[in-house]
Design an enzyme around this catalytic site. Structure first.
Site, PDB file in Angstrom:
ATOM      1  N   LEU A  26       6.182  -1.308  -3.583  1.00 47.24           N
ATOM      2  CA  LEU A  26       5.777  -2.416  -4.440  1.00 47.24           C
ATOM      3  C   LEU A  26       4.523  -3.126  -3.939  1.00 47.24           C
ATOM      4  O   LEU A  26       4.081  -4.096  -4.557  1.00 47.24           O
ATOM      5  CB  LEU A  26       6.914  -3.439  -4.547  1.00 47.24           C
ATOM      6  CG  LEU A  26       8.173  -2.948  -5.279  1.00 47.24           C
ATOM      7  CD1 LEU A  26       9.261  -3.990  -5.199  1.00 47.24           C
ATOM      8  CD2 LEU A  26       7.852  -2.620  -6.730  1.00 47.24           C
ATOM      9  N   ARG A  27       3.960  -2.660  -2.831  1.00 45.42           N
ATOM     10  CA  ARG A  27       2.754  -3.310  -2.325  1.00 45.42           C
ATOM     11  C   ARG A  27       1.611  -3.205  -3.336  1.00 45.42           C
ATOM     12  O   ARG A  27       0.809  -4.141  -3.503  1.00 45.42           O
ATOM     13  CB  ARG A  27       2.338  -2.717  -0.980  1.00 45.42           C
ATOM     14  CG  ARG A  27       1.138  -3.428  -0.370  1.00 45.42           C
ATOM     15  CD  ARG A  27       0.812  -2.916   1.016  1.00 45.42           C
ATOM     16  NE  ARG A  27       1.756  -3.440   1.991  1.00 45.42           N
ATOM     17  CZ  ARG A  27       2.551  -2.680   2.728  1.00 45.42           C
ATOM     18  NH1 ARG A  27       2.544  -1.372   2.585  1.00 45.42           N
ATOM     19  NH2 ARG A  27       3.369  -3.223   3.602  1.00 45.42           N
ATOM     20  N   ALA A  28       1.534  -2.076  -4.042  1.00 51.03           N
ATOM     21  CA  ALA A  28       0.476  -1.912  -5.034  1.00 51.03           C
ATOM     22  C   ALA A  28       0.585  -2.960  -6.134  1.00 51.03           C
ATOM     23  O   ALA A  28      -0.427  -3.514  -6.586  1.00 51.03           O
ATOM     24  CB  ALA A  28       0.540  -0.502  -5.636  1.00 51.03           C
TER      25      ALA A  28
END
Length: 719
Positions: free
Chosen positions: A288-290
């Site tokens: 989920l960093r993107a």
């Protein structure tokens, strides 16, 4: 992406710095740097590009347009008077602490920096002279509220990159070592530049950079002309040239300041969050960093554009900078983004076009870089995107890979367990094939075979204990690992027990107070693993083409390349066929370049084994001159046949003895697969005093997998 204008010389001439507003043709690069300056929470910028594309020039120029900072007088950590760090080691700072203005800092981190220099360490001078344990700040403290710039970040030790990225993500640096327990603010804009030809960052580290930009030299003649014209004008009279752009510089500085103040007030609607999630899921990025980085970048882009609500134009600009480097799952994948697919994901299957996305050309504050033009300059959706797979699916899934794809087109997803080499499954040869002479293959036509999917190769190591750069292959005395002894050198972590013992021996049996002087300090020597130069010497002769053996060989070599990449080695490639050998790839850290050379490797002709070994030896000797501490590991991939020149087998064995006499650790990967074995590769291994590895034993874990499969089958039979 085109390069900026200052790519022909050092950006600093005297005290003048090339103006950021004078950069030409580097829209993506300048936008990424400006957005990160507006919102450091984005997580920094990675700039990837070929040499001479002004990567360093653009980064150094950014510092000159950042607004001046108010700092507490005497604070080594640059605390802001209005909101000082409550845990600042130089604090506490009172409400009426004297303050001063200073320019925003650009701190450069050398590639050879140590961990102590980066995060800080015990101040030995204070400890030995005054007997107090105090903290000596490192580069992270100096770069607080500024830019920390790492040139050639791909050559930096992985653990240092981890430290930098952790500090950039958390905004703090915590030190727990040598009796020191300190935490301080480290709100930095982390910028790294790299040339992919010199090696890649691991995907895990790529993902930690917020934004990534690819820069290449411009192809347009007018753009190149303007770049050279401005560079020459700057070199001729830096102060005059800088004065020409003073107004533009001040405008940029004011706009950055205004955007920083507006970021907190920008609204990110739930509908735009759903669009961001759809785009990230559609491109198949992991984690989920993107999503988080894209959301923060979209908010910063809206503030930079003077908007108070995030639109699809902001999401599109953010996705182009935050997603391309996160789509790489293996070093052989090509970075990039299919913009046609991006447009489809932004609009969605049932969404109406966002009327706020249209940029009004008459609006006075409209900036071409902030708009989302849908004009004829954009490639048609049916046209192949440069640097991307033409078979990319519009549903967001990974593009289908054609059967027998080349080495650099191998599917990125590795199997859950090591796949056996193709040699283990190739059809058994007939007796006629086993008895046919090697000369039948020497006259075969030249061809090019494709490699299969790489598998996890077993660990191949150099003999003995080295002292090279810390890595993950061979045994060595390095800066990391298990402490085995101490030394009086001035570099390395302090070995406290050894230091005390040295002071006690100097004091003698008389007793009294134990005073430690500089000469008593001992440093720890650790045993760990080092990185090596893995030089692959590959037989590409006609005999290797028998029964499609070259496809097997290329798959094995590709697997060795992947293994060398994961262990942070340098890689070289020597091939031999016909009458001579060729250095196909000089030693480099770029595994994707090696994979491309391997994909283009042709086979056919006779087997000049001696020439291949001698070329490898010359390459190793040259590499030793550049880096004496890096030990070589020669991997010879051959069936051991030698058919070129007079007495070819005798000459090959003499060449092997020369390699052995030079102290080179070697491994022979035996490609002979027939039941009637000649054993020439095994004999070559004996002359080299090398490890002999049959091709079917190269894959790691094959025996374990075979036993597990057999056990599972037996259980099914019993059931």
């Amino acid at each position: 992406m085109a390069a900026s204008s200052a790519s022909l010389a050092d950006p600093i001439v005297g005290q003048a710095i090339y103006p950021f507003s004078a950069l030409v043709g580097a829209d993506d690069l300048t936008l990424a740097l400006l957005l990160t300056a507006v919102s450091p929470q984005i997580g920094g910028v990675l700039v990837r590009g070929e040499k001479g594309t002004a990567k360093s020039t653009a980064v150094r120029a950014l510092a000159a347009v950042l607004p001046d900072q108010a700092v507490v007088v005497g604070c080594r950590f640059g605390c802001a008077p209005a909101a000082p760090d409550a845990r600042c080691p130089d604090g506490p700072h009172g409400p009426h602490q004297p303050e001063e203005l200073r320019a925003a800092r650009l701190v450069e981190l050398p590639v050879g920096a140590t961990e102590d220099r980066v995060i800080g360490s015990l101040d030995l001078t204070a400890a030995l002279s005054r007997g107090v344990a105090t903290y000596e700040p490192g580069l992270l403290a100096s770069a607080n509220r500024g830019i920390l710039y790492v040139d050639e970040v791909n050559l930096l030790h992985d653990h240092l990159v981890d430290l930098l990225l952790d500090a950039a993500a958390m905004g703090r640096n915590t030190v727990e070592r040598d009796g020191i327990s300190v935490t301080h603010a480290a709100r930095i804009v982390l910028v790294g530049t790299m040339n992919p030809e010199e090696g890649e960052l691991r995907p895990q580290l790529l993902d930690r950079f917020g934004l990534a930009v690819e820069v290449t030299a411009p192809k347009d003649v007018q753009t190149r002309t303007e770049i050279v014209r401005r560079r020459l004008a700057f070199d001729a009279d830096p102060p005059y040239f800088a004065g020409r752009f003073a107004a533009e510089q001040q405008l940029l500085r004011s706009r950055i300041l205004a955007a920083r103040a507006a970021v907190a007030d920008v609204d990110l609607p739930d509908g735009m969050l759903a669009v961001i999630a759809r785009v990230c899921a559609g491109f198949g990025v992991e984690g989920l960093r993107a999503d988080l980085v894209t959301a923060r970048t979209a908010v910063a882009h809206a503030a930079w554009s003077g908007r108070r609500v995030v639109t699809k134009a902001d999401v599109r600009a953010a996705a182009r900078l935050s997603l391309p480097h996160r789509r790489r799952r293996s070093p052989f994948d090509t970075p990039g983004l299919d913009e046609a697919l991006l447009d489809e994901l932004l609009d969605g299957p049932d969404d109406e076009p966002d009327p706020t996305d249209a940029t009004d050309p008459e609006r006075p504050d409209s900036d071409p870089r902030d708009s989302d033009p849908r004009d004829s300059d954009r490639p048609h959706p049916d046209d192949p995107m440069p640097g991307h797979d033409q078979g990319a699916r519009r549903d967001g899934a990974e593009p289908a890979r054609p059967s027998g794809a080349g080495a650099h087109e191998a599917a990125p997803d590795a199997p859950s367990r090591p796949r056996p080499p193709a040699a283990a499954t190739e059809p058994q040869s007939t007796e006629a094939d086993e008895e046919e002479p090697a000369e039948r293959h020497t006259a075969s036509a030249t061809g090019t075979a494709a490699a299969g999917r790489p598998y996890r190769a077993r660990l191949l190591k150099a003999k003995g204990v080295g002292a090279g750069q810390a890595g993950r292959r061979s045994q060595a005395l390095t800066t990391r690992g298990r402490t085995v002894r101490s030394t009086g050198d001035r570099v390395g972590a302090v070995h406290l027990p050894a230091t005390i013992r040295a002071a006690a021996r100097r004091r003698g049996p008389s007793g009294g107070r134990l005073d430690i002087v500089v000469g008593d300090v001992r440093r720890a020597v650790a045993r760990g693993r080092e990185a090596n130069l893995v030089l692959l010497c590959v037989d590409a002769s006609g005999s290797m083409a028998a029964r499609r053996r070259m496809e097997v060989v290329k798959t094995a070599v590709l697997s060795l390349l992947l293994d060398a990449y994961q262990r942070r080695d340098q890689i070289g490639l020597v091939t031999f066929r016909g009458q001579a050998a060729e250095l196909a790839l000089p030693p480099t850290g770029s595994v994707d370049v090696a994979a491309r050379r391997l994909a283009d490797l042709a086979h056919g002709g006779r087997t000049p084994l001696a020439e291949g070994l001698l070329t490898a030896l010359v390459t190793i000797r040259r590499a030793r001159l550049r880096d004496p501490a890096r030990r070589p590991l020669l991997v010879v991939v051959t069936d051991g046949r030698a058919t070129s020149g007079p007495d070819p087998l005798l000459r090959a064995m003499e060449a092997a003895r020369l390699v052995r006499a030079d102290g080179v650790s070697s491994v022979v990967i035996d490609c002979e697969a027939s039941r009637l074995r000649l054993g020439l590769a095994e004999r070559l291994a004996g002359e080299l005093e090398a490890e002999h590895v049959p091709m079917h034993d190269l894959a790691a874990g094959m025996l374990v997998d075979a036993v597990r499969s057999h056990t599972a089958a037996r259980r099914e039979d019993v059931a």
